[in-house]
Design a protein around this motif. Structure first.
Motif, PDB file in Angstrom:
ATOM      1  N   VAL A  41       0.873  -1.173   0.000  1.00 56.25           N
ATOM      2  CA  VAL A  41       0.000   0.000   0.000  1.00 56.25           C
ATOM      3  C   VAL A  41       0.911   1.223   0.000  1.00 56.25           C
ATOM      4  O   VAL A  41       1.865   1.293   0.774  1.00 56.25           O
ATOM      5  CB  VAL A  41      -0.927   0.030   1.223  1.00 56.25           C
ATOM      6  N   SER A  42       0.640   2.165  -0.888  1.00 53.84           N
ATOM      7  CA  SER A  42       1.484   3.360  -0.955  1.00 53.84           C
ATOM      8  C   SER A  42       0.654   4.614  -0.729  1.00 53.84           C
ATOM      9  O   SER A  42      -0.565   4.628  -0.949  1.00 53.84           O
ATOM     10  CB  SER A  42       2.218   3.438  -2.296  1.00 53.84           C
ATOM     11  N   PHE A  43       1.364   5.655  -0.279  1.00 49.82           N
ATOM     12  CA  PHE A  43       0.690   6.908   0.066  1.00 49.82           C
ATOM     13  C   PHE A  43       1.421   8.098  -0.544  1.00 49.82           C
ATOM     14  O   PHE A  43       2.642   8.115  -0.653  1.00 49.82           O
ATOM     15  CB  PHE A  43       0.612   7.072   1.586  1.00 49.82           C
ATOM     16  N   HIS A  44       0.631   9.093  -0.940  1.00 47.15           N
ATOM     17  CA  HIS A  44       1.132  10.347  -1.502  1.00 47.15           C
ATOM     18  C   HIS A  44       0.686  11.460  -0.567  1.00 47.15           C
ATOM     19  O   HIS A  44      -0.428  11.427  -0.047  1.00 47.15           O
ATOM     20  CB  HIS A  44       0.510  10.533  -2.891  1.00 47.15           C
ATOM     21  N   PHE A  45       1.508  12.447  -0.338  1.00 51.22           N
ATOM     22  CA  PHE A  45       1.250  13.574   0.559  1.00 51.22           C
ATOM     23  C   PHE A  45       1.372  13.147   2.027  1.00 51.22           C
ATOM     24  O   PHE A  45       0.579  13.561   2.870  1.00 51.22           O
ATOM     25  CB  PHE A  45      -0.130  14.215   0.332  1.00 51.22           C
ATOM     26  N   GLY A  46       2.342  12.298   2.347  1.00 55.50           N
ATOM     27  CA  GLY A  46       2.554  11.899   3.736  1.00 55.50           C
ATOM     28  C   GLY A  46       2.027  10.518   4.047  1.00 55.50           C
ATOM     29  O   GLY A  46       1.979   9.647   3.179  1.00 55.50           O
ATOM     30  N   LEU A  47       1.619  10.335   5.293  1.00 59.40           N
ATOM     31  CA  LEU A  47       1.078   9.050   5.752  1.00 59.40           C
ATOM     32  C   LEU A  47      -0.251   9.289   6.460  1.00 59.40           C
ATOM     33  O   LEU A  47      -0.502  10.388   6.967  1.00 59.40           O
ATOM     34  CB  LEU A  47       2.057   8.379   6.723  1.00 59.40           C
ATOM     35  N   PRO A  48      -1.097   8.267   6.528  1.00 63.47           N
ATOM     36  CA  PRO A  48      -2.373   8.431   7.242  1.00 63.47           C
ATOM     37  C   PRO A  48      -2.162   8.472   8.755  1.00 63.47           C
ATOM     38  O   PRO A  48      -1.035   8.263   9.246  1.00 63.47           O
ATOM     39  CB  PRO A  48      -3.158   7.188   6.830  1.00 63.47           C
ATOM     40  N   ALA A  49      -3.225   8.713   9.488  1.00 61.66           N
ATOM     41  CA  ALA A  49      -3.166   8.732  10.954  1.00 61.66           C
ATOM     42  C   ALA A  49      -2.601   7.411  11.463  1.00 61.66           C
ATOM     43  O   ALA A  49      -2.794   6.363  10.839  1.00 61.66           O
ATOM     44  CB  ALA A  49      -4.560   8.970  11.513  1.00 61.66           C
ATOM     45  N   PRO A  50      -1.888   7.450  12.597  1.00 62.85           N
ATOM     46  CA  PRO A  50      -1.228   6.236  13.103  1.00 62.85           C
ATOM     47  C   PRO A  50      -2.142   5.026  13.222  1.00 62.85           C
ATOM     48  O   PRO A  50      -1.739   3.910  12.885  1.00 62.85           O
ATOM     49  CB  PRO A  50      -0.702   6.680  14.471  1.00 62.85           C
ATOM     50  N   GLU A  51      -3.373   5.224  13.670  1.00 61.69           N
ATOM     51  CA  GLU A  51      -4.267   4.081  13.829  1.00 61.69           C
ATOM     52  C   GLU A  51      -4.633   3.458  12.479  1.00 61.69           C
ATOM     53  O   GLU A  51      -4.805   2.243  12.366  1.00 61.69           O
ATOM     54  CB  GLU A  51      -5.533   4.472  14.602  1.00 61.69           C
ATOM     55  N   LEU A  52      -4.738   4.291  11.439  1.00 63.35           N
ATOM     56  CA  LEU A  52      -5.027   3.770  10.100  1.00 63.35           C
ATOM     57  C   LEU A  52      -3.798   3.069   9.524  1.00 63.35           C
ATOM     58  O   LEU A  52      -3.918   2.015   8.886  1.00 63.35           O
ATOM     59  CB  LEU A  52      -5.467   4.897   9.172  1.00 63.35           C
ATOM     60  N   LEU A  53      -2.627   3.635   9.747  1.00 66.63           N
ATOM     61  CA  LEU A  53      -1.398   3.002   9.272  1.00 66.63           C
ATOM     62  C   LEU A  53      -1.186   1.658   9.955  1.00 66.63           C
ATOM     63  O   LEU A  53      -0.797   0.673   9.312  1.00 66.63           O
ATOM     64  CB  LEU A  53      -0.203   3.922   9.515  1.00 66.63           C
ATOM     65  N   ASP A  54      -1.459   1.607  11.255  1.00 64.75           N
ATOM     66  CA  ASP A  54      -1.333   0.334  11.983  1.00 64.75           C
ATOM     67  C   ASP A  54      -2.270  -0.717  11.403  1.00 64.75           C
ATOM     68  O   ASP A  54      -1.914  -1.903  11.325  1.00 64.75           O
ATOM     69  CB  ASP A  54      -1.649   0.544  13.472  1.00 64.75           C
ATOM     70  N   ARG A  55      -3.459  -0.296  10.999  1.00 64.81           N
ATOM     71  CA  ARG A  55      -4.423  -1.245  10.411  1.00 64.81           C
ATOM     72  C   ARG A  55      -3.858  -1.832   9.122  1.00 64.81           C
ATOM     73  O   ARG A  55      -3.947  -3.037   8.885  1.00 64.81           O
ATOM     74  CB  ARG A  55      -5.743  -0.512  10.137  1.00 64.81           C
ATOM     75  N   VAL A  56      -3.262  -0.978   8.296  1.00 65.01           N
ATOM     76  CA  VAL A  56      -2.679  -1.436   7.030  1.00 65.01           C
ATOM     77  C   VAL A  56      -1.538  -2.410   7.276  1.00 65.01           C
ATOM     78  O   VAL A  56      -1.409  -3.438   6.602  1.00 65.01           O
ATOM     79  CB  VAL A  56      -2.205  -0.233   6.196  1.00 65.01           C
ATOM     80  N   LYS A  57      -0.716  -2.109   8.266  1.00 67.23           N
ATOM     81  CA  LYS A  57       0.462  -2.941   8.513  1.00 67.23           C
ATOM     82  C   LYS A  57       0.119  -4.217   9.271  1.00 67.23           C
ATOM     83  O   LYS A  57       0.945  -5.131   9.366  1.00 67.23           O
ATOM     84  CB  LYS A  57       1.518  -2.134   9.267  1.00 67.23           C
ATOM     85  N   SER A  58      -1.109  -4.314   9.764  1.00 66.82           N
ATOM     86  CA  SER A  58      -1.497  -5.457  10.605  1.00 66.82           C
ATOM     87  C   SER A  58      -1.503  -6.773   9.841  1.00 66.82           C
ATOM     88  O   SER A  58      -1.335  -7.839  10.438  1.00 66.82           O
ATOM     89  CB  SER A  58      -2.882  -5.211  11.231  1.00 66.82           C
TER      90      SER A  58
END
Length: 347
Positions: A126-143
């Motif tokens: 999963v890739s992101f443009h303009f930074g990264l999402p909120a920590p809780e959303l990023l944790d969900r992706v990495k889970s």
């Protein structure tokens, strides 16, 4: 991050390009041993689910699903009025009502609904443009073990991304087509070309760095790898592939002398993005203080674009392309990749 970590045979990532591709290009690139990408920022939840279903049912992979992480402001009615007043002569020229509108996709920042849909399919990247999402959303992706890629246009942004959970950094040089990925500062003078930015990021962060911008052939791939890139991300070079959905007008511009003149412009979305210079950019200037904040500038442009394109004219169309379109050929993606790999000595 090695190629094995991404699950691909060759160090080629197809850049996610909203408006000029769907799943077909991503499928072709992944089938050829690269990492196919799908731009999801302009997809509705239903469209996102359909795309992910198609990718899963293909039996191919891995794939990269890309999202925006901008901070969405509320629409300022005064900004919208001023923008429409600026565009009023063009509306009159095309016989459009001042309040004409055309339905067009929105550009939503990554949110909880996106994360929930992704969790059903568990894409590998999963890739992101303009930074990264909120920590809780990023944790969900990495889970589920997804690798997270994110764009940096400066050393400071690379440091920030490394400190906030990115698994690899995309070094987006100033040559790159489409939207700039900057997020810490709007000062475009801070941004550099790919082959000056890349070695600085390789030295600055203890993460794999992916080179993006101006790379259109095997020589460019070889040069990026020599400067320490783990892989390259290529977009413009795929625009004329049959698997891309690039319009006939857009393809014609890329294959003409127009391709030699690109500029960063905020006229089409409200945020700087590189495209081939056309009439609107020449007459208003590529960067205008009158354009509303991202993504609202596009609403007033959409009726002009629609009306002009029906007449076979790209005066009001975003012709996204990088500074080097020389490698953009009307060949299947797999054939292009094979030629690049042979030239780079990677076949």
């Amino acid at each position: 991050m090695s190629l094995l970590d991404l699950g691909i045979r060759y160090p080629i990532i197809q850049a996610p390009m909203a408006g000029v591709q769907d799943c077909a290009l991503a499928l072709a690139v992944s089938a050829a041993g690269g990492l196919g990408s799908v731009p999801a920022a302009m997809l509705s939840p239903a469209e996102l689910r359909r795309s992910l279903t198609l990718l899963r049912e293909s039996g191919l992979g891995p794939f990269n699903i890309n999202f925006f992480c901008h901070h969405q402001q509320e629409l300022d009615p005064a900004e919208e009025r001023r923008w429409r007043q600026t565009l009023a002569p063009y509306y009159a020229e095309l016989g459009l009502a001042a309040d004409a509108s055309v339905s067009s996709p929105t550009r939503a920042p990554f949110n909880a609904e996106h994360a929930a849909i992704l969790a059903e399919f568990k894409p590998a990247v999963v890739s992101f443009h303009f930074g990264l999402p909120a920590p809780e959303l990023l944790d969900r992706v990495k889970s589920w073990g997804a690798k997270v890629l994110a764009s940096a246009t400066t050393v400071a942004e690379a440091h920030w991304l490394a400190e906030h959970g990115a698994d690899a950094i995309i070094a987006q040089g100033l040559e790159a087509g489409g939207h700039r990925g900057h997020f810490l500062s709007d000062d475009l003078s801070l941004q550099q070309g790919t082959f000056t930015l890349l070695p600085q990021l390789v030295q600055a962060v203890n993460l794999p760095v992916i080179a993006a911008g101006g790379i259109v052939d095997g020589k460019g791939i070889r040069a990026a790898l020599a400067l320490g890139a783990s892989s390259v991300q290529m977009g413009t070079a795929f625009l004329c592939c049959p698997e891309a959905t690039t319009s006939a007008l857009h393809r014609a511009a890329i294959q003409s002398e127009q391709r030699h003149h690109t500029a960063l412009t905020n006229l089409f979305s409200g945020r700087p993005a590189r495209g081939i210079v056309n009439r609107l950019m020449r007459e208003l200037g590529p960067l205008s203080a009158e354009a509303p904040a991202f993504p609202y500038a596009s609403a007033a442009i959409a009726p002009l674009r629609s009306a002009a394109e029906k007449r076979g004219c790209a005066d009001f169309s975003p012709l996204w392309a990088g500074q080097n379109a020389s490698g953009c050929r009307a060949l299947p993606a797999a054939d292009l990749m094979a030629a690049w790999l042979a030239e780079a000595g990677l076949a």
